[in-house]
Design an enzyme around this catalytic site. Structure first.
Site, PDB file in Angstrom:
ATOM      1  N   SER A  35    -101.385  17.636   9.405  1.00 44.44           N
ATOM      2  CA  SER A  35    -101.952  18.972   9.118  1.00 44.44           C
ATOM      3  C   SER A  35    -103.400  18.821   8.675  1.00 44.44           C
ATOM      4  O   SER A  35    -104.210  19.731   8.831  1.00 44.44           O
ATOM      5  CB  SER A  35    -101.130  19.659   8.022  1.00 44.44           C
ATOM      6  OG  SER A  35    -101.225  18.916   6.813  1.00 44.44           O
ATOM      7  N   ASP A  59     -93.070  17.182   8.698  1.00 41.09           N
ATOM      8  CA  ASP A  59     -93.410  17.867   7.439  1.00 41.09           C
ATOM      9  C   ASP A  59     -92.388  17.408   6.397  1.00 41.09           C
ATOM     10  O   ASP A  59     -91.206  17.754   6.475  1.00 41.09           O
ATOM     11  CB  ASP A  59     -93.318  19.387   7.638  1.00 41.09           C
ATOM     12  CG  ASP A  59     -93.680  20.137   6.356  1.00 41.09           C
ATOM     13  OD1 ASP A  59     -93.845  21.372   6.421  1.00 41.09           O
ATOM     14  OD2 ASP A  59     -93.798  19.472   5.291  1.00 41.09           O
ATOM     15  N   PHE A  82     -98.359   8.724  -0.138  1.00 39.84           N
ATOM     16  CA  PHE A  82     -99.702   9.317  -0.227  1.00 39.84           C
ATOM     17  C   PHE A  82     -99.667  10.812   0.075  1.00 39.84           C
ATOM     18  O   PHE A  82    -100.514  11.561  -0.380  1.00 39.84           O
ATOM     19  CB  PHE A  82    -100.638   8.691   0.834  1.00 39.84           C
ATOM     20  CG  PHE A  82    -101.064   7.289   0.570  1.00 39.84           C
ATOM     21  CD1 PHE A  82    -100.593   6.248   1.350  1.00 39.84           C
ATOM     22  CD2 PHE A  82    -101.947   6.994  -0.447  1.00 39.84           C
ATOM     23  CE1 PHE A  82    -101.002   4.938   1.140  1.00 39.84           C
ATOM     24  CE2 PHE A  82    -102.361   5.692  -0.665  1.00 39.84           C
ATOM     25  CZ  PHE A  82    -101.892   4.664   0.129  1.00 39.84           C
ATOM     26  N   SER A 126    -103.491   9.860  -9.804  1.00 41.97           N
ATOM     27  CA  SER A 126    -104.916  10.177  -9.846  1.00 41.97           C
ATOM     28  C   SER A 126    -105.424  10.220 -11.277  1.00 41.97           C
ATOM     29  O   SER A 126    -104.687  10.552 -12.202  1.00 41.97           O
ATOM     30  CB  SER A 126    -105.107  11.552  -9.193  1.00 41.97           C
ATOM     31  OG  SER A 126    -106.314  12.136  -9.579  1.00 41.97           O
ATOM     32  N   TYR A 151    -104.247  20.582  -8.640  1.00 38.19           N
ATOM     33  CA  TYR A 151    -104.102  19.239  -8.065  1.00 38.19           C
ATOM     34  C   TYR A 151    -103.734  18.248  -9.165  1.00 38.19           C
ATOM     35  O   TYR A 151    -102.749  17.517  -9.047  1.00 38.19           O
ATOM     36  CB  TYR A 151    -105.398  18.792  -7.374  1.00 38.19           C
ATOM     37  CG  TYR A 151    -105.379  17.335  -7.023  1.00 38.19           C
ATOM     38  CD1 TYR A 151    -106.043  16.403  -7.816  1.00 38.19           C
ATOM     39  CD2 TYR A 151    -104.659  16.879  -5.930  1.00 38.19           C
ATOM     40  CE1 TYR A 151    -106.000  15.055  -7.520  1.00 38.19           C
ATOM     41  CE2 TYR A 151    -104.610  15.528  -5.615  1.00 38.19           C
ATOM     42  CZ  TYR A 151    -105.285  14.626  -6.421  1.00 38.19           C
ATOM     43  OH  TYR A 151    -105.222  13.284  -6.118  1.00 38.19           O
ATOM     44  N   LYS A 155    -100.146  16.001  -9.966  1.00 42.46           N
ATOM     45  CA  LYS A 155    -100.082  14.553 -10.179  1.00 42.46           C
ATOM     46  C   LYS A 155     -99.411  14.242 -11.524  1.00 42.46           C
ATOM     47  O   LYS A 155     -98.630  13.299 -11.648  1.00 42.46           O
ATOM     48  CB  LYS A 155    -101.471  13.926 -10.108  1.00 42.46           C
ATOM     49  CG  LYS A 155    -102.067  13.950  -8.704  1.00 42.46           C
ATOM     50  CD  LYS A 155    -101.177  13.226  -7.692  1.00 42.46           C
ATOM     51  CE  LYS A 155    -101.765  13.240  -6.296  1.00 42.46           C
ATOM     52  NZ  LYS A 155    -100.889  12.570  -5.291  1.00 42.46           N
ATOM     53  N   TYR A 178    -105.743   6.631  -8.950  1.00 37.62           N
ATOM     54  CA  TYR A 178    -107.033   6.392  -8.302  1.00 37.62           C
ATOM     55  C   TYR A 178    -108.122   7.165  -9.041  1.00 37.62           C
ATOM     56  O   TYR A 178    -107.902   8.315  -9.436  1.00 37.62           O
ATOM     57  CB  TYR A 178    -107.049   6.919  -6.864  1.00 37.62           C
ATOM     58  CG  TYR A 178    -105.867   6.607  -6.020  1.00 37.62           C
ATOM     59  CD1 TYR A 178    -105.468   7.486  -5.021  1.00 37.62           C
ATOM     60  CD2 TYR A 178    -105.121   5.450  -6.192  1.00 37.62           C
ATOM     61  CE1 TYR A 178    -104.363   7.216  -4.221  1.00 37.62           C
ATOM     62  CE2 TYR A 178    -104.025   5.169  -5.399  1.00 37.62           C
ATOM     63  CZ  TYR A 178    -103.656   6.060  -4.415  1.00 37.62           C
ATOM     64  OH  TYR A 178    -102.563   5.804  -3.629  1.00 37.62           O
ATOM     65  N   ASN A 180    -112.298   7.767  -8.051  1.00 42.23           N
ATOM     66  CA  ASN A 180    -112.832   8.495  -6.888  1.00 42.23           C
ATOM     67  C   ASN A 180    -112.993   7.596  -5.665  1.00 42.23           C
ATOM     68  O   ASN A 180    -113.986   6.891  -5.557  1.00 42.23           O
ATOM     69  CB  ASN A 180    -114.161   9.150  -7.259  1.00 42.23           C
ATOM     70  CG  ASN A 180    -113.951  10.380  -8.117  1.00 42.23           C
ATOM     71  OD1 ASN A 180    -113.284  10.306  -9.167  1.00 42.23           O
ATOM     72  ND2 ASN A 180    -114.468  11.518  -7.699  1.00 42.23           N
ATOM     73  N   ASN A 200    -115.417  16.850  -1.014  1.00 44.53           N
ATOM     74  CA  ASN A 200    -115.772  15.714  -1.869  1.00 44.53           C
ATOM     75  C   ASN A 200    -117.258  15.378  -1.775  1.00 44.53           C
ATOM     76  O   ASN A 200    -117.921  15.630  -0.766  1.00 44.53           O
ATOM     77  CB  ASN A 200    -114.931  14.477  -1.500  1.00 44.53           C
ATOM     78  CG  ASN A 200    -113.446  14.669  -1.840  1.00 44.53           C
ATOM     79  OD1 ASN A 200    -112.596  14.535  -0.996  1.00 44.53           O
ATOM     80  ND2 ASN A 200    -113.160  14.977  -3.116  1.00 44.53           N
ATOM     81  N   ARG A 232    -118.289  10.244 -12.770  1.00 40.93           N
ATOM     82  CA  ARG A 232    -117.052   9.775 -12.153  1.00 40.93           C
ATOM     83  C   ARG A 232    -117.095   8.267 -11.943  1.00 40.93           C
ATOM     84  O   ARG A 232    -118.178   7.672 -11.946  1.00 40.93           O
ATOM     85  CB  ARG A 232    -116.865  10.440 -10.776  1.00 40.93           C
ATOM     86  CG  ARG A 232    -116.646  11.926 -10.805  1.00 40.93           C
ATOM     87  CD  ARG A 232    -115.275  12.299 -11.306  1.00 40.93           C
ATOM     88  NE  ARG A 232    -115.044  13.737 -11.218  1.00 40.93           N
ATOM     89  CZ  ARG A 232    -115.431  14.620 -12.130  1.00 40.93           C
ATOM     90  NH1 ARG A 232    -116.098  14.190 -13.204  1.00 40.93           N
ATOM     91  NH2 ARG A 232    -115.170  15.903 -11.987  1.00 40.93           N
TER      92      ARG A 232
HETATM   93  C1  WQD Z   1    -116.972  14.631  -7.647  1.00 34.60           C
HETATM   94  C2  WQD Z   1    -118.127  15.294  -8.374  1.00 34.60           C
HETATM   95  C3  WQD Z   1    -118.130  17.681  -8.138  1.00 34.60           C
HETATM   96  C4  WQD Z   1    -119.104  18.030  -3.918  1.00 34.60           C
HETATM   97  C5  WQD Z   1    -111.602  13.333  -6.404  1.00 34.60           C
HETATM   98  C6  WQD Z   1    -110.506  13.482  -5.422  1.00 34.60           C
HETATM   99  C7  WQD Z   1    -109.193  13.590  -6.122  1.00 34.60           C
HETATM  100  C8  WQD Z   1    -109.034  12.485  -7.146  1.00 34.60           C
HETATM  101  C9  WQD Z   1    -110.209  12.415  -8.089  1.00 34.60           C
HETATM  102  C10 WQD Z   1    -107.728  10.735  -6.184  1.00 34.60           C
HETATM  103  C11 WQD Z   1    -117.705  16.577  -9.085  1.00 34.60           C
HETATM  104  C12 WQD Z   1    -119.378  17.063  -7.517  1.00 34.60           C
HETATM  105  C13 WQD Z   1    -118.792  17.517  -5.171  1.00 34.60           C
HETATM  106  C14 WQD Z   1    -120.361  18.662  -3.723  1.00 34.60           C
HETATM  107  C15 WQD Z   1    -120.919  18.234  -6.019  1.00 34.60           C
HETATM  108  N1  WQD Z   1    -108.897  11.210  -6.531  1.00 34.60           N
HETATM  109  N2  WQD Z   1    -119.691  17.614  -6.192  1.00 34.60           N
HETATM  110  N3  WQD Z   1    -121.224  18.738  -4.779  1.00 34.60           N
HETATM  111  O1  WQD Z   1    -113.249  16.390  -7.867  1.00 34.60           O
HETATM  112  O2  WQD Z   1    -113.630  14.100  -8.884  1.00 34.60           O
HETATM  113  O3  WQD Z   1    -111.754  14.504  -7.179  1.00 34.60           O
HETATM  114  O4  WQD Z   1    -111.363  12.255  -7.266  1.00 34.60           O
HETATM  115  O5  WQD Z   1    -106.678  11.200  -6.323  1.00 34.60           O
HETATM  116  O6  WQD Z   1    -108.213  13.481  -5.121  1.00 34.60           O
HETATM  117  O7  WQD Z   1    -110.733  14.641  -4.680  1.00 34.60           O
HETATM  118  O8  WQD Z   1    -114.150  14.454  -6.498  1.00 34.60           O
HETATM  119  O9  WQD Z   1    -115.915  14.259  -4.802  1.00 34.60           O
HETATM  120  O10 WQD Z   1    -114.794  16.523  -5.141  1.00 34.60           O
HETATM  121  O11 WQD Z   1    -116.321  15.652  -6.885  1.00 34.60           O
HETATM  122  O12 WQD Z   1    -121.720  18.326  -6.970  1.00 34.60           O
HETATM  123  O13 WQD Z   1    -120.712  19.163  -2.608  1.00 34.60           O
HETATM  124  O14 WQD Z   1    -119.092  15.689  -7.384  1.00 34.60           O
HETATM  125  O15 WQD Z   1    -118.449  18.886  -8.813  1.00 34.60           O
HETATM  126  O16 WQD Z   1    -118.447  16.707 -10.271  1.00 34.60           O
HETATM  127  P1  WQD Z   1    -113.227  14.924  -7.721  1.00 34.60           P
HETATM  128  P2  WQD Z   1    -115.290  15.253  -5.725  1.00 34.60           P
END
Ligand code: WQD
Length: 351
Positions: A35, A59, A82, A126, A151, A155, A178, A180, A200, A232
């Site tokens: 999906s 699914d 996953f 996460s 989300y 988790k 995990y 990032n 992301n 992060r």
């Molecule tokens: C990172 C930072 C955004 C996009 C991810 C995974 C999640 C988990 C944790 C594993 C934030 C900023 C983003 C943009 C921005 N990992 N940003 N402009 O939210 O920490 O979550 O890691 O399970 O599954 O998604 O990651 O990359 O979305 O954001 O400023 O266009 O980058 O605000 O501060 P996040 P992210």
């Protein structure tokens, strides 16, 4: 040879983990309804490893279809789960979609594992389970604060569901938290393939740099961090993938120890959004077109890992630094552009 069912095997982390498992002697099958992915990515797995991986396009929220995978593969010795939606931002807008998809699929997989007596289970968790931590870096014993997104809540609940499931049937599980995941396989045959506009940070950076996106936003510069943007712990996807192989080795070698172990998978270094952008510009020589925008609901302010436990217990040593992460992500984006140009050229005459 141990056969492992990798759910979400066509996803970003899943497909990199398939490669690492195969390279370390495991037999693998995938279950992914595609999906939010495509099973054509398994052709790249075959190019890298020489192995053809079967994907069950199922699914996992449908119990009978999930059960059928196990009926057809009675030799599954372990599961890496996953399959889940993973966008923090999207989950804030669509919480019920996240609870329904992420929890129903997990419960079905655990029910089948119990039914078929499969006692080795690795759960994709996460760092979002920590919420906004009181102090950083976080260890596995740091308290779970209120999840800042649906989300993160899926988790937190997912970990609890796995704990209860393995406790009652004395099977074994490892929860991998995990931080990032970013970057792409060094072969440039695998990488992140966000559907539509990337949520992301790193794909947003590379797609803006290559011109696929006209501009990107920095979500918030008024946070209590060293430069006002969120902090992060970015970790290369290949380092994350290898941790899964080590986790399975651990489960197979420690059959009669604690039921459920938790490990942080981060580098132990924190970088802000603006620092990542600067790192990208330095590595690529490309000036990024971005603007400073408002905060994104659901974002944690700052988090990074204490990864001592994964290092000492699993023998895990992340080998990619931030420059590698940005360089492999950029190489992957450039390759996607080349592939698109080749496709357009080939098909230009057909219109
Ligand atoms: C990172 C930072 C955004 C996009 C991810 C995974 C999640 C988990 C944790 C594993 C934030 C900023 C983003 C943009 C921005 N990992 N940003 N402009 O939210 O920490 O979550 O890691 O399970 O599954 O998604 O990651 O990359 O979305 O954001 O400023 O266009 O980058 O605000 O501060 P996040 P992210």
């Amino acid at each position: 040879m141990n056969k492992i069912l990798v759910t979400g095997g066509c996803g970003y982390i899943g497909v990199h983990t398939l490669v690492d498992l195969i390279e370390n002697g495991y037999d693998v099958i995938s279950a992914d309804n595609n999906s939010r992915s495509s099973d054509t990515i398994l052709e790249s797995v075959e190019m890298i490893t020489g192995k053809k991986v079967k994907n069950y396009k199922v699914d996992l929220c449908i119990y009978d279809d999930t059960f059928a995978i196990f009926q057809e593969n009675p030799d599954i010795s372990g599961i890496i789960h996953f399959a889940a939606y993973k966008s923090v931002g999207e989950s804030v807008k669509k919480p019920l979609l996240y609870f329904e998809n992420n929890l129903n699929s997990l419960i079905n997989i655990l029910k089948c594992a119990d039914e078929f007596g499969i006692s080795n289970f690795v759960f994709s968790s996460s760092c979002t389970v920590y919420g906004n931590p009181d102090s950083i870096p976080v260890t596995e014993e740091s308290p779970m604060k209120t999840a800042q997104s649906a989300y993160g809540a899926t988790k937190q609940m997912g970990e609890q569901i796995v704990r209860e499931a393995v406790n009652c049937n004395s099977s074994k599980a490892i929860l991998l938290r995990y931080f990032n995941p970013v970057g792409a396989h060094p072969s440039t045959l695998l990488g992140e393939l966000p559907l539509g506009k990337p949520e992301n940070l790193v794909p947003a950076i590379t797609q803006t740099a290559i011109g696929k996106l006209p501009m990107m936003q920095v979500f918030g510069t008024d946070y209590p961090t060293r430069d006002g943007s969120c902090l992060r712990d970015y970790i290369h996807v290949c380092d994350i993938a290898h941790a899964h192989t080590l986790a399975f080795n651990y489960l197979l070698e420690h059959k009669d120890e604690a039921n459920c172990e938790v490990f942080n998978l981060g580098t132990g270094n924190g970088y802000t959004v603006l620092e990542l952008i600067n790192e990208f510009e330095k590595m690529s020589g490309v000036k990024l077109n971005y603007r400073l925008g408002p905060r994104r609901p659901g974002d944690v302010i700052a988090i990074y890992a204490n990864n001592d436990k994964a290092k000492n217990v699993l023998g895990w040593n992340p080998k990619y630094n931030l420059g590698d992460m940005m360089a492999t992500a950029w190489k992957w984006e450039l390759k996607l552009k080349d592939d698109e140009n080749i496709f357009n050229t080939k098909n230009a005459g057909l219109n």
